[in-house]
Enzyme design. Structure first.
Site, PDB file in Angstrom:
ATOM      1  N   VAL A  58       0.851  -1.197   0.000  1.00  0.00           N
ATOM      2  CA  VAL A  58       0.000   0.000   0.000  1.00  0.00           C
ATOM      3  C   VAL A  58       0.885   1.245   0.000  1.00  0.00           C
ATOM      4  O   VAL A  58       1.800   1.362   0.817  1.00  0.00           O
ATOM      5  CB  VAL A  58      -0.934  -0.003   1.236  1.00  0.00           C
ATOM      6  CG1 VAL A  58      -1.803   1.253   1.250  1.00  0.00           C
ATOM      7  CG2 VAL A  58      -1.797  -1.253   1.258  1.00  0.00           C
ATOM      8  N   VAL A  85       4.871  -1.039   3.025  1.00  0.00           N
ATOM      9  CA  VAL A  85       4.585   0.374   2.779  1.00  0.00           C
ATOM     10  C   VAL A  85       5.325   0.779   1.505  1.00  0.00           C
ATOM     11  O   VAL A  85       6.558   0.731   1.447  1.00  0.00           O
ATOM     12  CB  VAL A  85       5.028   1.234   3.976  1.00  0.00           C
ATOM     13  CG1 VAL A  85       4.821   2.703   3.677  1.00  0.00           C
ATOM     14  CG2 VAL A  85       4.262   0.817   5.226  1.00  0.00           C
ATOM     15  N   LYS A  86       4.559   1.129   0.475  1.00  0.00           N
ATOM     16  CA  LYS A  86       5.163   1.534  -0.800  1.00  0.00           C
ATOM     17  C   LYS A  86       5.532   3.010  -0.730  1.00  0.00           C
ATOM     18  O   LYS A  86       4.679   3.868  -0.458  1.00  0.00           O
ATOM     19  CB  LYS A  86       4.185   1.318  -1.951  1.00  0.00           C
ATOM     20  CG  LYS A  86       4.037  -0.133  -2.359  1.00  0.00           C
ATOM     21  CD  LYS A  86       3.003  -0.294  -3.456  1.00  0.00           C
ATOM     22  CE  LYS A  86       3.501   0.117  -4.804  1.00  0.00           C
ATOM     23  NZ  LYS A  86       2.469  -0.081  -5.851  1.00  0.00           N
ATOM     24  N   VAL A  87       6.790   3.279  -0.988  1.00  0.00           N
ATOM     25  CA  VAL A  87       7.293   4.656  -0.894  1.00  0.00           C
ATOM     26  C   VAL A  87       7.922   5.032  -2.233  1.00  0.00           C
ATOM     27  O   VAL A  87       8.810   4.306  -2.721  1.00  0.00           O
ATOM     28  CB  VAL A  87       8.352   4.763   0.235  1.00  0.00           C
ATOM     29  CG1 VAL A  87       8.868   6.185   0.337  1.00  0.00           C
ATOM     30  CG2 VAL A  87       7.766   4.296   1.567  1.00  0.00           C
TER      31      VAL A  87
END
Ligand code: E4P
Length: 226
Positions: A58, A85-87
């Site tokens: 996400v 956690v997509k950064v």
């Protein structure tokens, strides 16, 4: 190669999951927008369906590193520890990756178009780096080769990061990266269906059934034949 669905449409996710051996689901803000539903409503439903052990990716929205970290905290708090956690791999993003990694939060570095972005993300502690294969092709580059080179850069530099190739538009792109042995690929339902769609296979199966029915009668199977 892990096999991940790149979509947030729960009906499509269920359909693919029930047929194929799938390792998880990735989303991005555009994919969530397409669902037309509130983000955590749809993401919670996906998490409940895939279970606590499957990967869910996400993306953060905040523009600065501290905001990205706060987005990351909320994402993991609501969706569980197997949530990555997509950064985005920008300067602020790299700082957020370091901070999230230091807290033991899993990170997927996204929006990767270059080998050095991937290298820096891996150095910052990202677990996955997601090169956008088809978008790179559309810019006149070679998306498959970029993903392969990133895989090699990680191995040659002893970096504990896997390629999570993304943005596929055809089977050939997926096949070449599967042959290369990259860590994971996230693929839209349409492209996943195309991996198994083949008129020659359908015709071969149809001919087998026709021959068998010629011997035993219409609708007869190995369960019901003499
Ligand atoms: C990963 O989740 C990426 O955001 C995604 O694969 C991008 O795909 P697209 O280029 O088809 O939008």
């Amino acid at each position: 190669m892990k096999f991940i669905i790149d979509d947030a449409d729960i009906a499509k996710i269920k359909d693919i999951y029930n047929t194929f051996a799938v390792d998880g689901v990735t989303t991005n803000p555009s994919i969530l927008a397409k669902s037309g539903r509130q983000p955590y409503e749809v993401l919670t439903e996906i998490r409940e369906f895939i279970g606590p052990d499957a990967e869910l990716h996400v993306q953060v929205i905040a523009p600065d590193a501290e905001g990205m970290v706060r987005d990351g905290h909320r994402i993991v708090e609501v969706l569980g520890k197997n949530t990555y956690v997509k950064v985005p791999t920008t300067k602020e993003g790299l700082r957020a990756m370091k901070l999230l990694h230091a807290e033991g939060i899993r990170v997927t570095a996204t929006a990767i178009y270059t080998r050095m972005q991937a290298f820096l993300a891996a150095k910052a502690g990202a677990d996955y780096a997601a090169p956008y294969v088809n978008r790179i092709d559309n810019l006149g580059g070679d998306g498959v080769k970029t993903a392969q080179d990133i895989h090699d850069i990680f191995r040659k530099n002893g970096l504990d990061c896997q390629v999570l190739a993304a943005s596929f538009k055809n089977s050939q792109q997926v096949q070449e990266l599967c042959e290369y042995g990259i860590g994971a690929a996230t693929i839209s339902p349409d492209v996943i269906e195309a991996l198994i769609k083949n008129d020659s296979v359908a015709m071969a199966v149809e001919a087998f059934v026709k021959d068998f029915e010629g011997l035993c009668g219409k609708g007869v199977t190995m369960e019901t034949s003499k």
